[in-house]
Design a protein around this motif. Sequence first.
Motif, PDB file in Angstrom:
ATOM      1  N   UNK A 200     104.414  99.823 105.462  1.00  7.18           N
ATOM      2  CA  UNK A 200     105.318  99.530 106.615  1.00  7.18           C
ATOM      3  C   UNK A 200     105.870  98.081 106.546  1.00  7.18           C
ATOM      4  N   UNK A 201     106.665  97.570 105.348  1.00  7.25           N
ATOM      5  CA  UNK A 201     107.404  96.441 105.017  1.00  7.25           C
ATOM      6  C   UNK A 201     108.782  97.060 104.626  1.00  7.25           C
ATOM      7  N   UNK A 202     109.879  97.399 105.474  1.00  8.93           N
ATOM      8  CA  UNK A 202     110.968  98.018 105.180  1.00  8.93           C
ATOM      9  C   UNK A 202     111.990  96.925 104.728  1.00  8.93           C
ATOM     10  N   UNK A 203     111.486  95.572 104.858  1.00 16.49           N
ATOM     11  CA  UNK A 203     112.512  94.834 104.461  1.00 16.49           C
ATOM     12  C   UNK A 203     112.291  94.583 102.861  1.00 16.49           C
ATOM     13  N   UNK A 204     111.106  94.421 102.284  1.00 13.99           N
ATOM     14  CA  UNK A 204     110.942  94.532 100.918  1.00 13.99           C
ATOM     15  C   UNK A 204     111.409  95.597 100.292  1.00 13.99           C
ATOM     16  N   UNK A 205     111.300  96.805 100.767  1.00 21.25           N
ATOM     17  CA  UNK A 205     111.761  98.186 100.306  1.00 21.25           C
ATOM     18  C   UNK A 205     113.377  98.095 100.104  1.00 21.25           C
ATOM     19  N   UNK A 206     113.816  97.677 101.124  1.00 19.12           N
ATOM     20  CA  UNK A 206     115.108  97.803 101.096  1.00 19.12           C
ATOM     21  C   UNK A 206     115.788  96.701  99.790  1.00 19.12           C
ATOM     22  N   UNK A 207     115.002  95.498  99.824  1.00 18.95           N
ATOM     23  CA  UNK A 207     115.372  94.770  98.648  1.00 18.95           C
ATOM     24  C   UNK A 207     115.334  95.151  97.473  1.00 18.95           C
ATOM     25  N   UNK A 208     114.288  95.964  97.303  1.00 18.47           N
ATOM     26  CA  UNK A 208     114.174  96.543  95.929  1.00 18.47           C
ATOM     27  C   UNK A 208     114.988  97.858  95.646  1.00 18.47           C
ATOM     28  N   UNK A 209     115.388  98.585  96.481  1.00 16.03           N
ATOM     29  CA  UNK A 209     116.258  99.523  96.568  1.00 16.03           C
ATOM     30  C   UNK A 209     117.515  99.178  96.194  1.00 16.03           C
ATOM     31  N   UNK A 210     117.865  98.044  96.802  1.00 16.71           N
ATOM     32  CA  UNK A 210     119.319  97.537  96.524  1.00 16.71           C
ATOM     33  C   UNK A 210     119.541  96.858  95.162  1.00 16.71           C
ATOM     34  N   UNK A 211     118.296  96.208  94.872  1.00 16.83           N
ATOM     35  CA  UNK A 211     118.453  95.751  93.365  1.00 16.83           C
ATOM     36  C   UNK A 211     118.557  96.767  92.306  1.00 16.83           C
ATOM     37  N   UNK A 212     117.736  97.928  92.474  1.00 17.93           N
ATOM     38  CA  UNK A 212     117.944  99.002  91.682  1.00 17.93           C
ATOM     39  C   UNK A 212     119.238  99.733  91.669  1.00 17.93           C
ATOM     40  N   UNK A 213     119.818  99.680  92.627  1.00 18.70           N
ATOM     41  CA  UNK A 213     121.147 100.417  92.778  1.00 18.70           C
ATOM     42  C   UNK A 213     122.113  99.469  92.144  1.00 18.70           C
ATOM     43  N   UNK A 214     122.061  98.218  92.328  1.00 23.91           N
ATOM     44  CA  UNK A 214     122.974  97.159  91.925  1.00 23.91           C
ATOM     45  C   UNK A 214     122.961  97.057  90.191  1.00 23.91           C
ATOM     46  N   UNK A 215     121.776  96.894  89.912  1.00 23.92           N
ATOM     47  CA  UNK A 215     121.715  96.286  88.357  1.00 23.92           C
ATOM     48  C   UNK A 215     121.458  97.579  87.470  1.00 23.92           C
ATOM     49  N   UNK A 216     121.109  98.845  87.866  1.00 21.77           N
ATOM     50  CA  UNK A 216     120.747  99.757  87.227  1.00 21.77           C
ATOM     51  C   UNK A 216     121.624 101.102  88.071  1.00 21.77           C
ATOM     52  N   UNK A 217     122.813 101.050  87.875  1.00 24.04           N
ATOM     53  CA  UNK A 217     123.583 102.253  88.634  1.00 24.04           C
ATOM     54  C   UNK A 217     123.413 103.390  87.917  1.00 24.04           C
ATOM     55  N   UNK A 218     123.249 103.779  86.713  1.00 26.03           N
ATOM     56  CA  UNK A 218     123.033 104.663  85.932  1.00 26.03           C
ATOM     57  C   UNK A 218     121.760 105.343  85.786  1.00 26.03           C
ATOM     58  N   UNK A 219     120.618 104.663  86.444  1.00 29.95           N
ATOM     59  CA  UNK A 219     119.604 105.204  86.509  1.00 29.95           C
ATOM     60  C   UNK A 219     119.374 106.517  87.095  1.00 29.95           C
ATOM     61  N   UNK A 220     118.301 107.396  86.683  1.00 29.81           N
ATOM     62  CA  UNK A 220     118.130 108.641  87.282  1.00 29.81           C
ATOM     63  C   UNK A 220     117.538 108.270  88.573  1.00 29.81           C
ATOM     64  N   UNK A 221     117.042 107.421  88.738  1.00 27.05           N
ATOM     65  CA  UNK A 221     116.568 107.086  90.216  1.00 27.05           C
ATOM     66  C   UNK A 221     117.423 106.560  91.329  1.00 27.05           C
ATOM     67  N   UNK A 222     118.539 106.031  90.800  1.00 29.87           N
ATOM     68  CA  UNK A 222     119.751 105.483  91.732  1.00 29.87           C
ATOM     69  C   UNK A 222     120.114 106.307  93.015  1.00 29.87           C
ATOM     70  N   UNK A 223     120.279 107.557  92.673  1.00 28.91           N
ATOM     71  CA  UNK A 223     120.549 108.260  93.839  1.00 28.91           C
ATOM     72  C   UNK A 223     119.620 108.513  94.942  1.00 28.91           C
ATOM     73  N   UNK A 224     118.128 108.742  94.461  1.00 29.91           N
ATOM     74  CA  UNK A 224     117.057 108.824  95.414  1.00 29.91           C
ATOM     75  C   UNK A 224     116.789 107.379  95.982  1.00 29.91           C
ATOM     76  N   UNK A 225     117.461 106.357  95.271  1.00 31.80           N
ATOM     77  CA  UNK A 225     117.119 105.051  95.942  1.00 31.80           C
ATOM     78  C   UNK A 225     118.114 105.133  97.052  1.00 31.80           C
ATOM     79  N   UNK A 226     119.341 105.330  96.887  1.00 31.92           N
ATOM     80  CA  UNK A 226     120.396 105.608  97.748  1.00 31.92           C
ATOM     81  C   UNK A 226     119.894 106.300  99.000  1.00 31.92           C
ATOM     82  N   UNK A 227     119.444 107.317  98.954  1.00 31.38           N
ATOM     83  CA  UNK A 227     118.789 108.245  99.880  1.00 31.38           C
ATOM     84  C   UNK A 227     117.960 107.544 100.885  1.00 31.38           C
TER      85      UNK A 227
END
Length: 258
Positions: A200-227
């Motif tokens: 239940x720490x959404x701020x930390x989760x948001x930071x990690x998802x944003x980091x993933x999408x920014x630095x690894x846009x071609x990752x197979x997990x990027x789309x799920x992170x965006x959702x």
Amino acid sequence: MTYRIKVPPRTLPVDEAHLVSNLEHWLESLRVYRGSLLVGAAILLLAAGIVGGVLWYDSQTAHKAQDLEQEATLHYFTRPADDPKKADTNLKEAVTLYKRIVEEYPRTLTAPLAAFHLGNALVQANELDAAIEAYKRFVLMYGSNASLLGLVQQRLGYVYLLKGDRDQAAKAYSAVLDIPGALNRDHALFELARLEESLSRPEGALAHYQDLMKNYPNSPLANEAAVRLKVLEVKKSPDPAPASPAPAAAAPATLKKP
């Protein structure tokens, strides 16, 4: 009157010791230092023999380790799904062989991969504590193997999650981010984000998802992170204020009969 011209002698008188030839000097030196030269030659031959023996031994152990690894991998990946007893036997045999490689041939090139597979096989056997020890041993002995170290830390985090230890899992996943050149940093970020969500720490989760999408846009997990990012942002935004109820229409005035 005649003059006599003195002609200097063609050769000067030289001490007899200086007439020793270079060859005789060399032979004399050889005689004097013969003992030291023989000792040096013996040491060189001994060193060459030791080096040759070590190389031969390493070659033999490498072949033995490779044979064991091939046999273990065959048992590990050929577990019949329709025969649980046979599958369990194959898994135990694979664990035994992987252990032999790590314990008997730890210096071979095959050993790091065998250590990684050993941890995975122990997880499959539901021996979680033994799997954790196997992964930790890999980190201790083969921590310089960056290509496998990231995967080992990720698997270690997964095992800690199976045991319900979220703090240790987070440490293992975070360790992946500190490994230069790790190929699974996107997976580690995704797992860290999911951990933050579960706590239940959404701020930390948001930071990690944003980091993933920014630095690894071609990752197979990027789309799920965006959702997941959109879901968290919706949860984070305040609920819209309910619309004020419309004022009730005034009741028509009752007409009095004249």
